[in-house]
Design an enzyme around this catalytic site. Structure first.
Site, PDB file in Angstrom:
ATOM      1  N   GLU A  70      84.934  59.148  40.443  1.00 33.09           N
ATOM      2  CA  GLU A  70      84.433  59.526  41.764  1.00 33.09           C
ATOM      3  C   GLU A  70      83.225  60.449  41.580  1.00 33.09           C
ATOM      4  O   GLU A  70      83.364  61.538  41.031  1.00 33.09           O
ATOM      5  CB  GLU A  70      85.518  60.248  42.563  1.00 33.09           C
ATOM      6  CG  GLU A  70      85.035  60.790  43.901  1.00 33.09           C
ATOM      7  CD  GLU A  70      86.055  61.686  44.584  1.00 33.09           C
ATOM      8  OE1 GLU A  70      85.636  62.539  45.397  1.00 33.09           O
ATOM      9  OE2 GLU A  70      87.262  61.553  44.316  1.00 33.09           O
ATOM     10  N   ARG A  79      77.277  65.602  46.428  1.00 32.81           N
ATOM     11  CA  ARG A  79      76.914  67.008  46.618  1.00 32.81           C
ATOM     12  C   ARG A  79      75.557  67.344  46.015  1.00 32.81           C
ATOM     13  O   ARG A  79      75.109  68.487  46.101  1.00 32.81           O
ATOM     14  CB  ARG A  79      77.983  67.919  45.998  1.00 32.81           C
ATOM     15  CG  ARG A  79      79.374  67.707  46.571  1.00 32.81           C
ATOM     16  CD  ARG A  79      80.384  68.620  45.926  1.00 32.81           C
ATOM     17  NE  ARG A  79      81.755  68.255  46.293  1.00 32.81           N
ATOM     18  CZ  ARG A  79      82.844  68.862  45.837  1.00 32.81           C
ATOM     19  NH1 ARG A  79      82.709  69.877  44.996  1.00 32.81           N
ATOM     20  NH2 ARG A  79      84.041  68.463  46.208  1.00 32.81           N
ATOM     21  N   THR A 129      83.251  62.979  48.680  1.00 26.87           N
ATOM     22  CA  THR A 129      82.706  63.911  49.666  1.00 26.87           C
ATOM     23  C   THR A 129      81.883  63.165  50.715  1.00 26.87           C
ATOM     24  O   THR A 129      80.816  63.619  51.130  1.00 26.87           O
ATOM     25  CB  THR A 129      81.863  65.027  48.999  1.00 26.87           C
ATOM     26  OG1 THR A 129      82.465  65.429  47.769  1.00 26.87           O
ATOM     27  CG2 THR A 129      81.796  66.254  49.910  1.00 26.87           C
ATOM     28  N   LYS A 152      93.987  60.700  50.449  1.00 33.22           N
ATOM     29  CA  LYS A 152      93.714  61.864  49.624  1.00 33.22           C
ATOM     30  C   LYS A 152      94.393  63.072  50.273  1.00 33.22           C
ATOM     31  O   LYS A 152      94.327  63.234  51.493  1.00 33.22           O
ATOM     32  CB  LYS A 152      92.195  62.080  49.548  1.00 33.22           C
ATOM     33  CG  LYS A 152      91.768  63.357  48.833  1.00 33.22           C
ATOM     34  CD  LYS A 152      90.243  63.420  48.785  1.00 33.22           C
ATOM     35  CE  LYS A 152      89.758  64.693  48.122  1.00 33.22           C
ATOM     36  NZ  LYS A 152      88.288  64.697  47.942  1.00 33.22           N
TER      37      LYS A 152
END
Length: 214
Positions: free
Chosen positions: A45, A49, A73, A133
């Site tokens: 993953e 960011r 994210t 998640k």
């Protein structure tokens, strides 16, 4: 939605620890992915960011076919579209807004949306997400909280992420409603920055040896 769930299960099968990585430089993406594969990890993953994230995803998708690259994210609908174009295989979000939930209906990629409470988890099941998640895992109640959810919500399986370490991972993986954990420890920033791929391969090998109960 069931087809997407099965696709995500197939992608993450055999990956008890999903590496959660932050890449400041896309040049590190391919050697990092190859080190993980050498250690027996076949999914990654890449969090969105940094400015380098989508380019890193593209390079891994094109050059390291042995690993399934996902984007993490994810916060906005346009990021789903960019993830598709970059060659991502799946997406991960810390939570789920109404706008993102609607956009995900039209995204071809399977997703792992985040929940931190029983109410959020139930709402995601109603939207068709049986794989979720659990974030931020340690701060939101940890393995004890997830164990409590297994009774009333047996149809949900979780990938807890957030604050989990190599030492605490087993406490989650022994739970029947946990299929994997997300871990940033597999790619320490200093190891990535220094190109210490041997260290990352060793960490990946240790993580790949862990086995979930569910």
């Amino acid at each position: 939605m069931m087809e997407k769930t099965e696709e995500l299960e197939a992608i993450l099968r055999g990956t008890p620890v999903l590496p959660v990585v932050v890449l400041e430089d896309a040049e590190a993406a391919v050697p990092l992915a190859r080190a993980l594969v050498a250690g027996g990890v076949h999914a990654i993953e890449v969090t969105l960011r940094t400015e380098a994230a989508f380019e890193a995803v593209r390079r891994i998708a094109e050059e390291v076919e042995e690993i399934a690259v996902g984007v993490g994210t994810v916060l906005a609908p346009d990021q789903l579209r960019r993830a598709e174009r970059a060659g991502a295989r799946f997406w991960v979000s810390p939570g789920m807004s109404p706008q993102l939930l609607e956009a995900a209906r039209y995204c071809v990629l399977p997703g792992l949306p985040g929940a931190a409470t029983a109410s959020e988890a139930m709402a995601l099941v109603e939207a068709g997400y049986h794989l979720q998640k659990f974030f931020p895992a340690e701060m939101a109640g940890g393995a004890t909280y997830l164990k409590a959810l297994a009774g009333p919500l047996p149809e949900i399986r979780f990938c807890p992420t957030g604050g989990i370490s190599a030492q605490s991972a087993s406490a989650y993986l022994c739970l029947p409603n946990v299929f994997a954990v997300g871990g940033s420890w597999l790619a320490p920033p200093e190891a990535v920055a220094g190109g210490d791929w041997a260290r990352i391969e060793a960490l990946a090998r240790e993580a790949a040896a862990l086995r979930p109960a569910g």
